[in-house]
Enzyme design. Structure first.
Site, mmCIF file in Angstrom:
data_model
loop_
_atom_site.group_PDB
_atom_site.id
_atom_site.type_symbol
_atom_site.label_atom_id
_atom_site.label_comp_id
_atom_site.label_asym_id
_atom_site.label_seq_id
_atom_site.Cartn_x
_atom_site.Cartn_y
_atom_site.Cartn_z
ATOM 1 N N ASP A 21 0.786 -1.239 0.000
ATOM 2 C CA ASP A 21 0.000 0.000 0.000
ATOM 3 C C ASP A 21 0.819 1.293 0.000
ATOM 4 O O ASP A 21 0.256 2.377 0.116
ATOM 5 C CB ASP A 21 -0.995 0.055 1.178
ATOM 6 C CG ASP A 21 -2.271 -0.691 0.863
ATOM 7 O OD1 ASP A 21 -2.479 -1.019 -0.326
ATOM 8 O OD2 ASP A 21 -3.057 -0.947 1.794
ATOM 9 N N THR A 25 2.498 -0.137 -7.185
ATOM 10 C CA THR A 25 1.804 -0.385 -8.449
ATOM 11 C C THR A 25 1.375 0.930 -9.095
ATOM 12 O O THR A 25 1.514 1.114 -10.309
ATOM 13 C CB THR A 25 0.596 -1.308 -8.212
ATOM 14 O OG1 THR A 25 1.079 -2.507 -7.578
ATOM 15 C CG2 THR A 25 -0.088 -1.681 -9.516
ATOM 16 N N HIS A 87 3.424 -8.132 0.139
ATOM 17 C CA HIS A 87 3.081 -8.792 1.389
ATOM 18 C C HIS A 87 4.102 -9.863 1.755
ATOM 19 O O HIS A 87 4.620 -10.565 0.884
ATOM 20 C CB HIS A 87 1.686 -9.415 1.231
ATOM 21 C CG HIS A 87 1.127 -9.926 2.505
ATOM 22 N ND1 HIS A 87 1.493 -11.131 3.029
ATOM 23 C CD2 HIS A 87 0.234 -9.384 3.357
ATOM 24 C CE1 HIS A 87 0.840 -11.318 4.173
ATOM 25 N NE2 HIS A 87 0.072 -10.264 4.371
HETATM 26 P P1 GDP Z 1 1.186 -1.107 -3.468
HETATM 27 O O1 GDP Z 1 0.506 -2.088 -2.566
HETATM 28 O O2 GDP Z 1 2.498 -0.682 -2.885
HETATM 29 O O3 GDP Z 1 1.303 -1.573 -4.881
HETATM 30 O O4 GDP Z 1 0.271 0.239 -3.452
HETATM 31 P P2 GDP Z 1 -0.798 0.740 -4.520
HETATM 32 O O5 GDP Z 1 -0.144 1.301 -5.723
HETATM 33 O O6 GDP Z 1 -1.833 -0.311 -4.722
HETATM 34 O O7 GDP Z 1 -1.416 1.989 -3.725
HETATM 35 C C1 GDP Z 1 -2.047 1.823 -2.457
HETATM 36 C C2 GDP Z 1 -2.974 2.990 -2.189
HETATM 37 O O8 GDP Z 1 -2.231 4.188 -2.067
HETATM 38 C C3 GDP Z 1 -3.996 3.224 -3.273
HETATM 39 O O9 GDP Z 1 -5.224 3.586 -2.685
HETATM 40 C C4 GDP Z 1 -3.425 4.379 -4.052
HETATM 41 O O10 GDP Z 1 -4.383 5.140 -4.721
HETATM 42 C C5 GDP Z 1 -2.722 5.169 -2.970
HETATM 43 N N1 GDP Z 1 -1.583 5.924 -3.520
HETATM 44 C C6 GDP Z 1 -0.608 5.423 -4.310
HETATM 45 N N2 GDP Z 1 0.265 6.391 -4.653
HETATM 46 C C7 GDP Z 1 -0.169 7.512 -4.072
HETATM 47 C C8 GDP Z 1 0.303 8.868 -4.060
HETATM 48 O O11 GDP Z 1 1.314 9.220 -4.660
HETATM 49 N N3 GDP Z 1 -0.415 9.760 -3.338
HETATM 50 C C9 GDP Z 1 -1.534 9.426 -2.652
HETATM 51 N N4 GDP Z 1 -2.148 10.378 -1.985
HETATM 52 N N5 GDP Z 1 -2.013 8.173 -2.645
HETATM 53 C C10 GDP Z 1 -1.351 7.219 -3.334
HETATM 54 MG MG MG Z 2 0.810 -3.396 -5.722
#
Ligand code: GDP
Ligand code: MG
Length: 391
Positions: A21, A25, A87
């Site tokens: 999160d 991605t 994870h």
């Molecule tokens: P991953 O699990 O690391 O791949 O994270 P994701 O790309 O799925 O992002 C997790 C959450 O963080 C999602 O709800 C995204 O919309 C939010 N998110 C990702 N990047 C940003 C960002 O640069 N700014 C904000 N405010 N939210 C973000």
């Molecule tokens: Mg991801």
């Protein structure tokens, strides 16, 4: 027919890593969007968040399970980028995928700072030989400046503690989400991140003259054509028509087709992510963990000595020592093999210790001095090591 892959720029493998999160991605999608809009090279295509995160299990559990590969070009380089699972349960994939990374983008949310998987991924990166990390301090659009400064300090300390020279590592404040939405300021932040990757991650030495070796990541069947294995070429080169052996399957065959990202290529070389079509090999004889290599170039073995770091409890490792007779899983290249541990005179290793051990694997795999591996037990990583001698 399909357009052939033409090697116009040096090719590197990178990937995102970091806590679930924190935006790995989203940032991966943003990178492809920013570069596609810049018109950076014919291989660059925008890949949406959903296409990167499309594994069906993903939707069910809300976590990344498979490694997604995307392809793009900057002005100077061609990259294959893997979006790593976040994870702890899927560290297995990170271990096998990360082994081929020439550099990594560590994604840390400026809102949350270092979390357990952030530290675990940095440790694993160190163990599998990823020598260069660039930090994306993500969600900077939503972060408070002072707090972000603290997070940056904390990340630099973590990197220094793991031998990455945290003071000189580029840390770029980005917003994958805002860049994806087309915001000019944050689009520029992603460009700055890519510039940091281009300049800070050096072109690795490729062992092109060594005999060909590819650890099998996946096996597929193409109807009417035969069995295809995919993976990253660890060393050497291979061309259509070359003879290869598949260690693990005990077959010798001929490469009848060669592709990268769906494009045919004349020659694959160390560092390339490729699909190899193998003549007359039945689908069920080859598996992930097998090795495709120049015939006779590698000798599999079962016994080796290794230097192993036993993860501390804080790092997600065991809470109790391990002893001679311990039988965990060893993740070596893409293989997953059970092995018996002998700790010699020490007889016991506590979480946090670095020890020498002798391992007797349940089956033979190609081994060599310097090869990194992970030790896993009950779905978690408990140790990371390097082969010091093969017996
Ligand atoms: P991953 O699990 O690391 O791949 O994270 P994701 O790309 O799925 O992002 C997790 C959450 O963080 C999602 O709800 C995204 O919309 C939010 N998110 C990702 N990047 C940003 C960002 O640069 N700014 C904000 N405010 N939210 C973000
Ligand atoms: Mg991801």
């Amino acid at each position: 027919s399909k357009t052939a892959y033409v090697r116009t720029k040096p090719h590197l493998n990178i990937g995102t890593m970091g806590h679930v999160d924190h935006g790995k991605t989203t940032l991966t999608a943003a990178i492809t969007k920013v570069l596609a809009e810049r018109g950076a090279g014919s291989t660059t295509q925008y890949v949406s968040f959903d296409r990167i995160d499309r594994a069906p299990e993903e939707a069910a559990r809300g976590i990344t399970i498979n490694i997604a590969h995307v392809e793009y070009e900057t002005d100077t380089r061609h990259y294959a980028h893997v979006d790593m699972p976040g994870h702890a349960d899927y560290v297995k994939n990170m271990v096998t995928g990360a082994a081929q990374l020439d550099g990594a983008i560590l994604v840390v949310s400026a809102l949350d700072g270092i979390m357990p998987q952030t530290a675990e991924h940095v440790l694993l990166a160190r163990q599998v030989g990823v020598d260069h990390i660039v930090v994306a301090l993500n969600k900077a659009d939503a972060g408070d400046e002072e707090l972000t400064d603290l997070v940056e300090l904390e990340v630099r300390e973590l990197l220094t503690a793991q031998g990455y020279g945290g003071d000189s590592v580029p840390v770029v404040r980005v917003s994958g989400l805002k860049a994806l939405e087309g915001d000019p300021r944050w689009t520029a932040s992603v460009e700055a991140l890519l510039d940091a990757v281009d300049t800070y991650v050096p072109m690795p030495e490729r062992y092109l003259d060594a005999p060909f070796l590819l650890p099998v990541e996946n096996v597929l069947t193409i109807t009417g054509r035969g069995t295809v294995v995919t993976g990253a070429v660890e060393r050497g080169t291979v061309r259509v028509g070359d003879r290869v052996e598949v260690l693990g399957a005990s077959v010798e065959t001929v490469v009848t087709g060669l592709e990268t990202f769906g494009k045919p290529m004349a020659e694959a070389q160390a560092g390339d992510n490729v699909a190899l079509l193998l003549r007359g090999v039945a689908r069920d004889t080859v598996r992930r963990g097998h090795i495709v290599a120049a015939p006779g170039s590698v000798v599999p073995a079962r016994r080796f000595t290794a230097q192993v770091y036993v993860l501390s409890t804080r790092e997600g490792g065991r809470s109790t020592p391990l002893t001679t007779g311990y039988r965990p899983q060893f993740y070596i290249r893409t293989a997953d093999v059970v092995g018996d541990v002998d700790l010699g005179e020490a007889a016991l290793a506590r979480p946090g210790d670095t020890v020498t051990m002798t391992v007797e694997l349940g089956r033979e795999v190609p081994l060599e001095t310097g090869l990194g591996f992970a030790i896993r037990e009950g779905g978690r990583t408990v140790g990371a090591g390097t082969v010091t001698a093969v017996q």
